[in-house]
Design a protein around this motif. Structure first.
Motif, PDB file in Angstrom:
ATOM      1  N   ALA A 178       0.818  -1.216   0.000  1.00 32.83           N
ATOM      2  CA  ALA A 178       0.000   0.000   0.000  1.00 32.83           C
ATOM      3  C   ALA A 178       0.848   1.261   0.000  1.00 32.83           C
ATOM      4  O   ALA A 178       1.951   1.295   0.543  1.00 32.83           O
ATOM      5  CB  ALA A 178      -0.908   0.000   1.231  1.00 32.83           C
ATOM      6  N   ILE A 179       0.303   2.318  -0.619  1.00 32.18           N
ATOM      7  CA  ILE A 179       0.895   3.650  -0.546  1.00 32.18           C
ATOM      8  C   ILE A 179      -0.101   4.571   0.151  1.00 32.18           C
ATOM      9  O   ILE A 179      -1.264   4.215   0.362  1.00 32.18           O
ATOM     10  CB  ILE A 179       1.259   4.194  -1.949  1.00 32.18           C
ATOM     11  N   LYS A 180       0.338   5.760   0.509  1.00 32.12           N
ATOM     12  CA  LYS A 180      -0.479   6.654   1.329  1.00 32.12           C
ATOM     13  C   LYS A 180      -1.756   7.101   0.635  1.00 32.12           C
ATOM     14  O   LYS A 180      -2.734   7.458   1.292  1.00 32.12           O
ATOM     15  CB  LYS A 180       0.329   7.870   1.759  1.00 32.12           C
ATOM     16  N   GLU A 181      -1.770   7.088  -0.706  1.00 35.58           N
ATOM     17  CA  GLU A 181      -2.968   7.507  -1.438  1.00 35.58           C
ATOM     18  C   GLU A 181      -4.112   6.508  -1.320  1.00 35.58           C
ATOM     19  O   GLU A 181      -5.248   6.804  -1.695  1.00 35.58           O
ATOM     20  CB  GLU A 181      -2.631   7.718  -2.919  1.00 35.58           C
ATOM     21  N   LEU A 182      -3.846   5.325  -0.798  1.00 32.94           N
ATOM     22  CA  LEU A 182      -4.874   4.286  -0.716  1.00 32.94           C
ATOM     23  C   LEU A 182      -5.997   4.673   0.239  1.00 32.94           C
ATOM     24  O   LEU A 182      -7.172   4.407  -0.027  1.00 32.94           O
ATOM     25  CB  LEU A 182      -4.231   2.967  -0.280  1.00 32.94           C
ATOM     26  N   ASN A 183      -5.677   5.308   1.356  1.00 42.37           N
ATOM     27  CA  ASN A 183      -6.697   5.631   2.356  1.00 42.37           C
ATOM     28  C   ASN A 183      -6.121   6.577   3.412  1.00 42.37           C
ATOM     29  O   ASN A 183      -4.945   6.951   3.337  1.00 42.37           O
ATOM     30  CB  ASN A 183      -7.219   4.354   3.030  1.00 42.37           C
ATOM     31  N   LYS A 184      -6.947   6.911   4.376  1.00 37.63           N
ATOM     32  CA  LYS A 184      -6.512   7.695   5.527  1.00 37.63           C
ATOM     33  C   LYS A 184      -6.668   6.836   6.768  1.00 37.63           C
ATOM     34  O   LYS A 184      -7.785   6.501   7.164  1.00 37.63           O
ATOM     35  CB  LYS A 184      -7.350   8.970   5.672  1.00 37.63           C
ATOM     36  N   PRO A 185      -5.565   6.438   7.397  1.00 38.81           N
ATOM     37  CA  PRO A 185      -5.645   5.552   8.562  1.00 38.81           C
ATOM     38  C   PRO A 185      -6.470   6.140   9.700  1.00 38.81           C
ATOM     39  O   PRO A 185      -6.458   7.347   9.940  1.00 38.81           O
ATOM     40  CB  PRO A 185      -4.176   5.384   8.976  1.00 38.81           C
ATOM     41  N   ARG A 186      -7.185   5.275  10.384  1.00 34.37           N
ATOM     42  CA  ARG A 186      -8.010   5.679  11.520  1.00 34.37           C
ATOM     43  C   ARG A 186      -7.154   5.863  12.777  1.00 34.37           C
ATOM     44  O   ARG A 186      -6.001   5.421  12.834  1.00 34.37           O
ATOM     45  CB  ARG A 186      -9.083   4.621  11.783  1.00 34.37           C
TER      46      ARG A 186
END
Length: 262
Positions: A178-186
């Motif tokens: 995964a790269i950071k563009e995949l989602n915003k971690p909770r």
């Protein structure tokens, strides 16, 4: 569905310094964090758990005893199980030996559908462990995942490229980085923090607990040799030009000529 997420405890790069004599990272007294890309990997696994029933998320890492901290952070975010691979025999491992150790542990875990991992760790920046792990397990892999969808046994992802992206379909089991563009971690929840530090257990596996030879892990099994590590020389301060547009252009031309750029 069973999901495994590979994570790593890394030094906070804002605090990292290099020993000027040894040329190695000074880790003593440096705060450690959960590797950022690994957070995105975990978040995607947890989103699947939120959407589907009977999803179990297991996080695994290799490191010293203090790596227990990042595993408990993962549990507090929502992971179900945590495994720490910790043994002096694992010390000094490069990506080759690390992937060999992780592969042996994952084989012991048994059945799995998806393995998530971060693209790369910020302390090494090699982006090699995920792909090497997939090769050792003999499963398909897709790196640099920026979008993820699943329809039954088929997984559809967008793989980021320098000048765009490509659409790739794969079947389970599969490894995705995964790269950071995949989602915003909770964030960790209050209840999750309580459970992670009071109720849940972090399993610790040593060399004796996994099916791998001593000469296949750690420094002895690491062909990579680091010639030198150094801090780049700081750049000089920039020159601020003042005046009208015409005056600043004239000053710029003078400076460029003095430096033999033009």
């Amino acid at each position: 569905m069973k999901i495994i997420v590979c994570v790593k405890q890394v030094p906070d790069t804002n605090e990292v310094k290099i020993d000027p004599v040894k040329g190695t990272l000074i880790r003593d007294g440096v705060p450690s964090i959960l590797n950022p890309d690994d957070k995105n990997a975990l978040e995607e696994a947890l989103r699947l758990k939120d959407k589907m029933e009977d999803v179990q998320v297991t996080v695994i890492t290799m490191g010293p005893p203090q790596a227990d901290e990042v595993l408990r952070e993962c549990l507090a975010m929502g992971a179900d199980e945590a495994i720490l691979l910790s043994d002096k025999a694992f010390a000094g491992a490069d990506t080759w030996a690390t992937s060999n150790t992780l592969a042996a542990a994952i084989r012991k875990i048994g059945d799995y559908d998806i393995i998530f991992a971060g693209r790369q760790a910020i302390d090494g920046d090699t982006a090699q462990v995920g792909p090497q792990l997939a090769e050792r397990l003999g499963i398909p892999q897709v790196s640099y995942v920026q979008e993820f969808e699943m329809d039954g046994d088929t997984i559809r992802v967008q793989r980021a490229l320098e000048d765009g992206y490509e659409i790739i379909k794969a079947r389970k089991p599969v490894l995705l980085t995964a790269i950071k563009e995949l989602n915003k971690p909770r964030y960790m929840s209050i209840g999750g923090i309580y459970d992670a530090f009071r109720e849940k257990e972090v399993k610790v596996w040593t060399l004796a607990d996994i099916d791998v030879k001593k000469d296949e892990v750690g420094l002895e099994a690491s062909p990579t040799q680091v010639k030198r590590s150094f801090t780049p020389e700081p750049k000089g301060k920039g020159v601020m030009l003042q005046g009208t547009t015409k005056e600043m252009v004239e000053q710029l031309v003078i400076h460029l000529k003095q430096k033999h750029v033009i």
